[in-house]
Design an enzyme around this catalytic site. Structure first.
Site, PDB file in Angstrom:
ATOM      1  N   HIS A 241     -57.202 -28.899  -4.474  1.00 28.65           N
ATOM      2  CA  HIS A 241     -56.055 -28.795  -5.383  1.00 28.65           C
ATOM      3  C   HIS A 241     -54.997 -29.812  -4.939  1.00 28.65           C
ATOM      4  CE1 HIS A 241     -52.855 -27.375  -7.780  1.00 28.65           C
ATOM      5  NE2 HIS A 241     -52.183 -26.790  -6.792  1.00 28.65           N
TER       6      HIS A 241
ATOM      7  N   CYS B 140     -52.953 -21.978  -9.866  1.00 26.18           N
ATOM      8  CA  CYS B 140     -53.625 -23.233  -9.501  1.00 26.18           C
ATOM      9  C   CYS B 140     -55.039 -23.014  -8.968  1.00 26.18           C
ATOM     10  CB  CYS B 140     -52.785 -23.999  -8.486  1.00 26.18           C
ATOM     11  SG  CYS B 140     -51.147 -24.378  -9.100  1.00 26.18           S
TER      12      CYS B 140
ATOM     13  N   ASN C 186     -48.985 -32.602  -9.575  1.00 30.48           N
ATOM     14  CA  ASN C 186     -49.690 -31.323  -9.533  1.00 30.48           C
ATOM     15  C   ASN C 186     -49.871 -30.813 -10.966  1.00 30.48           C
ATOM     16  OD1 ASN C 186     -50.461 -28.648  -9.300  1.00 30.48           O
ATOM     17  ND2 ASN C 186     -48.946 -28.123  -7.728  1.00 30.48           N
TER      18      ASN C 186
HETATM   19  N1  COA Z   1     -34.827 -35.433  -3.802  1.00 30.91           N
HETATM   20  C1  COA Z   1     -33.871 -35.489  -2.841  1.00 30.91           C
HETATM   21  N2  COA Z   1     -33.586 -34.454  -2.043  1.00 30.91           N
HETATM   22  C2  COA Z   1     -34.318 -33.323  -2.229  1.00 30.91           C
HETATM   23  C3  COA Z   1     -35.310 -33.216  -3.199  1.00 30.91           C
HETATM   24  C4  COA Z   1     -35.561 -34.332  -4.026  1.00 30.91           C
HETATM   25  N3  COA Z   1     -36.493 -34.321  -4.979  1.00 30.91           N
HETATM   26  N4  COA Z   1     -35.846 -31.975  -3.139  1.00 30.91           N
HETATM   27  C5  COA Z   1     -35.211 -31.323  -2.169  1.00 30.91           C
HETATM   28  N5  COA Z   1     -34.274 -32.137  -1.617  1.00 30.91           N
HETATM   29  C6  COA Z   1     -33.345 -31.837  -0.549  1.00 30.91           C
HETATM   30  C7  COA Z   1     -32.862 -30.404  -0.576  1.00 30.91           C
HETATM   31  O1  COA Z   1     -31.767 -30.259  -1.442  1.00 30.91           O
HETATM   32  C8  COA Z   1     -32.501 -30.182   0.855  1.00 30.91           C
HETATM   33  O2  COA Z   1     -31.260 -30.766   1.092  1.00 30.91           O
HETATM   34  P1  COA Z   1     -30.211 -30.081   2.091  1.00 30.91           P
HETATM   35  O3  COA Z   1     -30.887 -30.053   3.425  1.00 30.91           O
HETATM   36  O4  COA Z   1     -29.028 -30.991   2.025  1.00 30.91           O
HETATM   37  O5  COA Z   1     -29.978 -28.705   1.551  1.00 30.91           O
HETATM   38  C9  COA Z   1     -33.556 -30.988   1.599  1.00 30.91           C
HETATM   39  O6  COA Z   1     -34.039 -31.976   0.689  1.00 30.91           O
HETATM   40  C10 COA Z   1     -34.710 -30.151   2.064  1.00 30.91           C
HETATM   41  O7  COA Z   1     -35.143 -29.340   0.958  1.00 30.91           O
HETATM   42  P2  COA Z   1     -36.422 -28.459   1.026  1.00 30.91           P
HETATM   43  O8  COA Z   1     -36.637 -27.753  -0.282  1.00 30.91           O
HETATM   44  O9  COA Z   1     -36.350 -27.612   2.272  1.00 30.91           O
HETATM   45  O10 COA Z   1     -37.530 -29.616   1.190  1.00 30.91           O
HETATM   46  P3  COA Z   1     -38.945 -29.552   1.808  1.00 30.91           P
HETATM   47  O11 COA Z   1     -39.001 -30.401   2.998  1.00 30.91           O
HETATM   48  O12 COA Z   1     -39.483 -28.154   1.902  1.00 30.91           O
HETATM   49  O13 COA Z   1     -39.794 -30.299   0.682  1.00 30.91           O
HETATM   50  C11 COA Z   1     -41.243 -29.773  -1.171  1.00 30.91           C
HETATM   51  C12 COA Z   1     -39.816 -29.770  -0.636  1.00 30.91           C
HETATM   52  C13 COA Z   1     -41.238 -29.080  -2.529  1.00 30.91           C
HETATM   53  C14 COA Z   1     -41.711 -31.209  -1.326  1.00 30.91           C
HETATM   54  C15 COA Z   1     -42.184 -29.024  -0.188  1.00 30.91           C
HETATM   55  O14 COA Z   1     -41.582 -27.829   0.254  1.00 30.91           O
HETATM   56  C16 COA Z   1     -43.515 -28.705  -0.805  1.00 30.91           C
HETATM   57  O15 COA Z   1     -44.235 -29.571  -1.266  1.00 30.91           O
HETATM   58  N6  COA Z   1     -43.907 -27.412  -0.811  1.00 30.91           N
HETATM   59  C17 COA Z   1     -45.116 -26.985  -1.451  1.00 30.91           C
HETATM   60  C18 COA Z   1     -44.843 -26.699  -2.900  1.00 30.91           C
HETATM   61  C19 COA Z   1     -46.116 -26.587  -3.722  1.00 30.91           C
HETATM   62  O16 COA Z   1     -47.137 -27.098  -3.361  1.00 30.91           O
HETATM   63  N7  COA Z   1     -46.022 -25.897  -4.864  1.00 30.91           N
HETATM   64  C20 COA Z   1     -47.088 -25.750  -5.791  1.00 30.91           C
HETATM   65  C21 COA Z   1     -48.163 -24.866  -5.269  1.00 30.91           C
HETATM   66  S1  COA Z   1     -49.524 -24.775  -6.320  1.00 30.91           S
END
Ligand code: COA
Length: 332
Positions: free
Chosen positions: A259, A112, A289
């Protein structure tokens, strides 16, 4: 050190739209979960076009906006982490499609951060005086690598391409590029090899067992929380470092195009840097993204809206798999 002038910009966004409700049809998720945590309402998917097609369309539009003859392009740099082929480079395919037969071509993959890396390489090529103009195309088809059974990652990504035609200027320019290879497991997508070589032994155990989840070998894998934590600090550090290099106070910036990974990451990093919302570009709500294409697509949007004026000080900042990060501060 010379600066950069934009001669033209262009972008291509596929027609098909996957909004959050479409994801609710295939996964246990909802708009109520996705939007507040990411700022995303929808993304565009190239359902019937290869990545190089999107890149070529964006490139053509950049050349048209500059009223520039493709045969006069000296160098094409394509940033992509989702190429259609191992080789040839995507830049060679795009060169053919746009008729830029006199251009040298190569690709850059810093995920990215790719547009920022490519701009910085181009600036160095232009600075030598040997190259008069460079076409940078950032084209990404994340839908090729997305695991649509993984609700934590699939909801983030879309497809698009952005392009800029640039030449040397005498305006201010500075940049900062960094990488934390130790963190590479936070975000990766393996290359797929058919195990059909008759002399292969056991693949390195570390490689095989650590990075193979059965049936998921060709998909993007991420530790969302680790990326999130890295990104907020990395973006702020990259902008601060670049600003310090030229003695610029961050409050002097007119526009920041970051980004577009997660609205909460962008807003938190901006808050840490003291950048007010009116100077911060975002389009993640309708684009998701699109990796290295985020910034040039945003730049094209801002040029088309007449919001980029001569002498403005603009900043590009990004991060991505690697983990890589970087920033550019330049006067337009
Ligand atoms: N819908 C519903 N529930 C979801 C979900 C979705 N789309 N995605 C994850 N969950 C759930 C998980 O299963 C988990 O449930 P549990 O507690 O029962 O196990 C809970 O939500 C928390 O999951 P987690 O992965 O820890 O969520 P988070 O708060 O970290 O949010 C992102 C997830 C991906 C939104 C966040 O981590 C993020 O944006 N990170 C940066 C990623 C990024 O920018 N990547 C590209 C870089 S260039």
């Amino acid at each position: 050190m010379s600066g950069i002038e934009f001669l033209g910009t262009g972008s291509y966004v596929p027609e098909f739209v996957a909004d959050n409700d479409k994801f609710s049809e295939i996964l246990d998720t909802s708009d109520e979960w996705i939007f507040p945590r990411t700022g995303i309402k929808q993304r565009h998917i190239a359902t019937d076009k290869p990545n190089y097609y999107m890149g070529a369309q964006a490139a053509k539009r950049a050349l048209e906006s500059a009223k520039f003859n493709p045969e006069d392009v000296n160098l094409i740099i394509v940033s992509t982490c989702t190429p259609d082929f191992f080789y040839p480079a995507m830049s060679c395919l795009i060169q053919k499609l746009i008729g830029a037969k006199n251009a040298a071509c190569f690709d850059v993959n810093s995920a990215c951060t790719g547009f920022i890396t490519s701009m910085d390489i181009a600036q160095k090529f232009l600075d030598t005086g040997k190259y008069e103009n460079v076409l940078i195309v950032s084209t990404e088809k994340l839908s090729n690598q997305t695991d649509y059974t993984d609700r934590a990652s699939s909801i983030l990504f879309g497809d698009a391409a952005g392009a800029v035609l640039i030449k040397r200027s005498d305006k201010t320019y500075t940049s900062f590029l960094g990488a934390e290879g130790d963190e590479f497991e936070a975000l990766y997508c393996k290359v797929h090899y058919h195990p059909n070589c008759p002399w292969f032994g056991d693949i390195d155990e570390y490689y095989e067992h650590r990075f193979d989840t059965e049936g998921k070998q060709n998909y993007l894998v991420q530790d969302g929380k680790a990326v999130y934590k890295f990104a907020v600090n990395a973006m702020a550090n990259a902008v601060k470092t670049a600003a310090e290099q030229i003695g610029l106070d961050i409050s002097e910036l007119d526009l920041v195009i970051p980004h577009q990974a997660n609205l909460r990451i962008i807003e938190k990093a901006a808050e840490n840097m003291g950048i007010p919302p009116e100077k911060l570009f975002t389009n993640i709500k309708h684009m998701g993204n699109v990796s290295s294409a985020c910034i040039p697509v945003g730049l094209d949007e801002m040029f088309k809206a007449g919001k980029i004026k001569p002498s403005m000080k603009i900043c590009f900042v990004g991060f991505g798999a690697g983990l890589t990060y970087g920033s550019i501060i330049m006067e337009v």
